[in-house]
Design a protein around this motif. Structure first.
Motif, PDB file in Angstrom:
ATOM      1  N   LEU A 152       0.822  -1.214   0.000  1.00 49.16           N
ATOM      2  CA  LEU A 152       0.000   0.000   0.000  1.00 49.16           C
ATOM      3  C   LEU A 152       0.855   1.262   0.000  1.00 49.16           C
ATOM      4  O   LEU A 152       0.491   2.274  -0.620  1.00 49.16           O
ATOM      5  CB  LEU A 152      -0.921   0.011   1.221  1.00 49.16           C
ATOM      6  CG  LEU A 152      -2.204  -0.808   1.150  1.00 49.16           C
ATOM      7  CD1 LEU A 152      -2.909  -0.800   2.498  1.00 49.16           C
ATOM      8  CD2 LEU A 152      -3.125  -0.246   0.071  1.00 49.16           C
ATOM      9  N   TYR A 153       1.988   1.191   0.684  1.00 55.69           N
ATOM     10  CA  TYR A 153       2.836   2.370   0.826  1.00 55.69           C
ATOM     11  C   TYR A 153       3.309   2.902  -0.525  1.00 55.69           C
ATOM     12  O   TYR A 153       3.441   4.115  -0.703  1.00 55.69           O
ATOM     13  CB  TYR A 153       4.047   2.031   1.699  1.00 55.69           C
ATOM     14  CG  TYR A 153       5.033   3.163   1.851  1.00 55.69           C
ATOM     15  CD1 TYR A 153       4.745   4.242   2.679  1.00 55.69           C
ATOM     16  CD2 TYR A 153       6.236   3.159   1.142  1.00 55.69           C
ATOM     17  CE1 TYR A 153       5.644   5.292   2.812  1.00 55.69           C
ATOM     18  CE2 TYR A 153       7.142   4.196   1.276  1.00 55.69           C
ATOM     19  CZ  TYR A 153       6.840   5.262   2.110  1.00 55.69           C
ATOM     20  OH  TYR A 153       7.729   6.295   2.242  1.00 55.69           O
ATOM     21  N   SER A 154       3.511   2.021  -1.492  1.00 54.81           N
ATOM     22  CA  SER A 154       4.010   2.453  -2.808  1.00 54.81           C
ATOM     23  C   SER A 154       2.982   3.282  -3.567  1.00 54.81           C
ATOM     24  O   SER A 154       3.336   4.069  -4.450  1.00 54.81           O
ATOM     25  CB  SER A 154       4.409   1.242  -3.651  1.00 54.81           C
ATOM     26  OG  SER A 154       3.285   0.399  -3.874  1.00 54.81           O
ATOM     27  N   THR A 155       1.702   3.133  -3.231  1.00 55.88           N
ATOM     28  CA  THR A 155       0.649   3.889  -3.929  1.00 55.88           C
ATOM     29  C   THR A 155      -0.071   4.891  -3.033  1.00 55.88           C
ATOM     30  O   THR A 155      -0.525   5.934  -3.510  1.00 55.88           O
ATOM     31  CB  THR A 155      -0.395   2.915  -4.514  1.00 55.88           C
ATOM     32  OG1 THR A 155      -0.944   2.115  -3.453  1.00 55.88           O
ATOM     33  CG2 THR A 155       0.246   2.014  -5.562  1.00 55.88           C
ATOM     34  N   ASP A 156      -0.179   4.564  -1.749  1.00 61.80           N
ATOM     35  CA  ASP A 156      -0.932   5.438  -0.837  1.00 61.80           C
ATOM     36  C   ASP A 156      -0.347   5.346   0.576  1.00 61.80           C
ATOM     37  O   ASP A 156      -0.820   4.562   1.404  1.00 61.80           O
ATOM     38  CB  ASP A 156      -2.408   5.028  -0.826  1.00 61.80           C
ATOM     39  CG  ASP A 156      -3.299   6.047  -0.126  1.00 61.80           C
ATOM     40  OD1 ASP A 156      -2.762   6.860   0.660  1.00 61.80           O
ATOM     41  OD2 ASP A 156      -4.529   6.009  -0.347  1.00 61.80           O
TER      42      ASP A 156
END
Length: 227
Positions: free
Chosen positions: A119-123
């Motif tokens: 998730l961190y890579s997109t949000d």
């Protein structure tokens, strides 16, 4: 498998548990410097940077620790049950429950870390929210309070004192370890209790491992003499 083999297995298991504790402390405090990271977003950033090693460490300090703990719990039951059968049954039950909780905690932590990093890579904001929701579950199962592990350690020490098994000093140390683990369930004392529990249990595991290995060698020698 002879009785002396159980003692040898238990002694090795106790030493492995101590080594896993040391490895976990070294990784989180020295390699990751996790203590200096305060915010949830910073924690997630740290996870994303160290995903592979972090997942491996979670498997080690939770899943492997729990599996090895089962061997130690069963060895101590075999060693101590004759002198206090009813109390030792309850003690062993708490030990196996602790092992299950630790393994479950590690499985949740490993899966949650993967989800959060993805998730961190997109949000990053959503990743942080997910981590804030999941981390209390991990802590509640086995990473945040040590009441079940403390109760098991305390009861093992009580049984060993009653039956005059193991070394008296090791049993007294176990009472301290167990008491600290139980105190970690109190919010105001959680951090202190958990810290004392972890550090003193390393010493307890090492001492316990040495005692069980020595007992295993004595019983093995006695068996060979009989043959």
């Amino acid at each position: 498998m002879g009785r002396w083999n159980y003692l040898t297995m238990g002694g090795l298991a106790a030493l492995v548990e101590a080594a896993i504790y040391v490895a976990g402390i070294a990784y989180f405090l020295v390699v990751l410097d996790f203590a200096s990271v305060t915010g949830a977003l910073q924690q997630v950033e740290l996870f994303a940077t160290n995903e592979t090693t972090l997942s491996a460490m979670y498997l080690l300090i939770y899943v492997v620790f729990g599996i090895v703990l089962v061997a130690l719990v069963l060895t101590l039951h075999e060693r101590l049950a004759a002198g206090a059968p009813m109390l030792m049954r309850a003690t062993t039950a708490f030990g196996l429950i602790w092992a299950g909780l630790v393994i479950a905690s590690g499985m949740v932590a490993t899966l949650a870390t993967g989800v959060v990093v993805d998730l961190y890579s997109t949000d990053p904001t959503q990743a942080t929210t997910v981590w804030l929701a999941v981390s209390p579950v991990i802590d509640g199962l086995g990473g945040g309070n040590e009441i079940v592990g403390g109760l098991w350690t305390l009861l093992v020490s009580v049984v060993a004192l009653r039956t005059r098994a193991l070394h008296r000093l090791v049993n007294y140390l176990g009472l301290v370890v167990g008491g600290a683990g139980i105190l970690s369930a109190i919010p105001a004392l959680g951090e202190i209790g958990g810290g004392v529990f972890g550090l003193t249990q390393i010493v307890w595991f090492v001492a316990l491992g040495v005692l069980l290995l020595r007992a295993g060698r004595r019983e093995a020698s006695a068996h060979l003499r009989k043959e």
